[in-house]
Design a protein around this motif. Structure first.
Motif, short mmCIF file in Angstrom:
data_model
loop_
_atom_site.label_atom_id
_atom_site.label_comp_id
_atom_site.label_asym_id
_atom_site.label_seq_id
_atom_site.Cartn_x
_atom_site.Cartn_y
_atom_site.Cartn_z
N ILE A 166 0.85 -1.19 0.00
CA ILE A 166 0.00 0.00 0.00
C ILE A 166 0.88 1.24 0.00
O ILE A 166 1.88 1.31 0.71
CB ILE A 166 -0.92 0.00 1.24
CG1 ILE A 166 -1.87 -1.21 1.18
CG2 ILE A 166 -1.72 1.30 1.32
CD1 ILE A 166 -2.76 -1.36 2.42
N CYS A 167 0.48 2.20 -0.81
CA CYS A 167 1.21 3.46 -0.95
C CYS A 167 0.23 4.59 -0.65
O CYS A 167 -0.99 4.43 -0.83
CB CYS A 167 1.71 3.57 -2.39
SG CYS A 167 2.52 5.12 -2.79
N GLY A 168 0.74 5.73 -0.24
CA GLY A 168 -0.10 6.90 0.01
C GLY A 168 -1.00 7.22 -1.18
O GLY A 168 -2.16 7.62 -1.01
N GLY B 43 -3.45 -0.09 -6.86
CA GLY B 43 -2.26 -0.90 -6.57
C GLY B 43 -1.23 -0.78 -7.67
O GLY B 43 -1.44 -1.27 -8.78
N HIS B 44 -0.10 -0.12 -7.37
CA HIS B 44 0.98 -0.02 -8.37
C HIS B 44 2.27 -0.64 -7.85
O HIS B 44 3.28 -0.59 -8.51
CB HIS B 44 1.21 1.44 -8.77
CG HIS B 44 1.62 2.28 -7.62
ND1 HIS B 44 0.71 2.91 -6.81
CD2 HIS B 44 2.84 2.55 -7.09
CE1 HIS B 44 1.36 3.52 -5.83
NE2 HIS B 44 2.65 3.33 -5.97
N GLU B 45 2.22 -1.21 -6.62
CA GLU B 45 3.39 -1.89 -6.08
C GLU B 45 3.00 -3.36 -5.95
O GLU B 45 2.31 -3.72 -4.99
CB GLU B 45 3.74 -1.29 -4.71
CG GLU B 45 4.01 0.21 -4.76
CD GLU B 45 4.28 0.85 -3.40
OE1 GLU B 45 4.35 0.11 -2.39
OE2 GLU B 45 4.41 2.08 -3.36
N PHE B 46 3.39 -4.19 -6.91
CA PHE B 46 2.96 -5.59 -6.82
C PHE B 46 3.92 -6.55 -7.50
O PHE B 46 4.74 -6.18 -8.33
CB PHE B 46 1.53 -5.77 -7.36
CG PHE B 46 1.32 -5.44 -8.81
CD1 PHE B 46 1.14 -4.13 -9.22
CD2 PHE B 46 1.27 -6.46 -9.76
CE1 PHE B 46 0.92 -3.83 -10.57
CE2 PHE B 46 1.05 -6.17 -11.11
CZ PHE B 46 0.88 -4.84 -11.51
N VAL C 243 10.20 -3.29 -4.51
CA VAL C 243 11.13 -2.76 -5.52
C VAL C 243 10.64 -1.38 -5.96
O VAL C 243 11.42 -0.42 -6.03
CB VAL C 243 11.24 -3.71 -6.74
CG1 VAL C 243 12.03 -3.06 -7.86
CG2 VAL C 243 11.88 -5.04 -6.33
N GLU C 244 9.35 -1.26 -6.22
CA GLU C 244 8.83 0.01 -6.77
C GLU C 244 9.11 1.21 -5.88
O GLU C 244 9.66 2.22 -6.36
CB GLU C 244 7.33 -0.12 -7.10
CG GLU C 244 6.80 1.01 -7.99
CD GLU C 244 6.43 2.30 -7.29
OE1 GLU C 244 6.32 3.34 -7.98
OE2 GLU C 244 6.25 2.32 -6.06
N PRO C 245 8.76 1.19 -4.57
CA PRO C 245 9.06 2.39 -3.79
C PRO C 245 10.55 2.75 -3.77
O PRO C 245 10.91 3.93 -3.74
CB PRO C 245 8.53 2.06 -2.39
CG PRO C 245 8.09 0.65 -2.41
CD PRO C 245 7.93 0.23 -3.82
MN MN Z 1 4.12 3.90 -4.45
#
Ligand code: MN
Ligand code: NAI
Ligand code: ZN
Length: 337
Positions: free
Chosen positions: A37-39, A59-62, A144-146
């Motif tokens: 989960i991201c802001g 959801g963009h971090e998966f 990885v994404e953040p």
């Molecule tokens: Mn994010």
């Protein structure tokens, strides 16, 4: 059918049964295992993300496993463990042509402009699915994404071992920046400022050399004449830039991550007299391989950000905790599979 977390319209989060999508030409389908989960997921839920279109699977971090491929994608990719870069670009506009696909003029972000990874299955262009080495565990692969955000801004800032770095904010973005400055670039002095002691404790765990609480005493007083040579604003209140400019050493570089629409007031003189460089950074420009390699080498430690794990079905509870409890909660992982 599959379960997907859908924001139907601002304020309306539902867990919905949807048809499992078929990959189009050039796409892969990922059977999602873990997401984080991201802001910005919370912002899309509340209608505060200017780029979002509804209804949207967020959801963009998966992370997951490729379980189907579209036309023109090599079937040998079936079964690959992949982290998905959410930045989808056109490949031919000016920013794409100069290696800046993250600000493509037709930018599409998976989980924002198109359906994302809080779902049992998600689609992505095959080129956005990066194979992971076995040394990166499933549970941490969505992080990885953040870290690519920190990779992107530090690529502009070019940190040096002798920098005195100051990071505003010890949320996920500040913590990834600390880890990259310390673990990758070997910056000797990383100072972190936040208003929450619990967040500052996480900063220390992520390698900060000195942590400062500016909730009562002004930062300038606590720095006592120390002039940072590299500053990253990962707190992103619009008032921070002017303070950072005032505190910075001559010849310092300042990196900005915020998206506030409110003005911030600066004079030309405050910048030019010290010949300060300002860099902004959005998302990432093809930095997944770099971050994957940093993780593989043990230069960065994503597990230090994670405070909670929930099942996908408890997503509303997870997002509420993430939003309302910054003292006890930092990064939240969703177990999808
Ligand atoms: Mn994010
Ligand atoms: P967060 O809200 O978890 O962390 C922000 C931290 O800053 C909190 O710990 C808060 O206590 C602290 N803070 C707030 N105001 C402060 C102040 N005046 N002085 C010192 N500390 C202060 O958020 P997260 O996820 O770490 O993201 C930070 C920012 O980065 C957000 O504004 C987000 O929009 C932005 N962002 C930008 C991206 C980009 O690509 N440019 C990507 C992801 C996030
Ligand atoms: Zn483009």
């Amino acid at each position: 059918m599959m379960n997907s977390v859908v924001i139907e319209r601002p304020g309306a989060l539902t867990l919905e049964k949807r048809d499992i999508p078929q990959p189009a030409r050039g796409e892969v389908r990922v059977k999602v295992r873990y997401a984080s989960i991201c802001g910005s997921d919370v912002h899309i839920w509340h209608g505060h993300n200017p780029f979002a279109r509804y209804p949207r699977v967020i959801g963009h971090e998966f992370f997951g496993v490729i379980d189907a491929v579209g036309e023109a994608v090599d079937a040998s990719r079936l079964g690959e463990r992949v982290a998905v870069d959410p930045v989808v670009s056109c490949g031919h506009c000016y920013p794409c042509s100069v290696g800046r696909p993250n600000v493509c003029s037709e930018l599409q972000v998976i989980g924002v402009h198109r359906d994302g990874g809080f779902s049992q299955y998600a689609l992505a262009p095959a080129a956005n699915a990066y194979t992971l080495p076995e040394s990166i565990p499933d549970t941490l692969a969505s992080l990885v994404e953040p870290f690519t955000i920190a990779a992107n801004i530090t690529a502009f800032l070019q940190p040096m071992a002798n920098d005195i770095a100051l990071i505003y904010g010890a949320g996920p973005m500040g913590l990834t920046a600390i880890q990259v400055l310390k673990g990758v670039y070997g910056v000797q002095q990383v100072i972190v400022v936040d208003r929450l002691p619990e967040r500052l404790a996480l900063a220390t765990q992520s390698g900060a050399d000195r942590v400062l609480d500016n909730s009562e005493r002004p930062l300038a007083e606590q720095l006592d004449g120390i002039q940072p040579t590299l500053i990253i604003d990962a707190a992103c209140h619009p008032a921070i830039l002017a303070e950072a400019v005032a505190l910075a050493s001559p010849a310092a570089r300042i990196g900005l991550l915020g998206f506030s629409g409110d003005p911030c007031t600066l004079t030309q003189q405050s910048l030019t007299s010290k010949e300060l460089s300002l860099f902004t950074s959005r998302l990432n420009s093809k930095r997944f391989p770099q971050v994957i390699s940093w993780m593989e080498q043990g230069l960065i430690h994503p597990e230090k950000l994670v405070t909670h794990t929930f099942a996908l079905s408890d997503v509303e509870q997870a997002m509420t905790l993430f939003e309302k409890q910054p003292r006890s909660c930092c990064k939240v992982i969703l177990k999808v599979d």
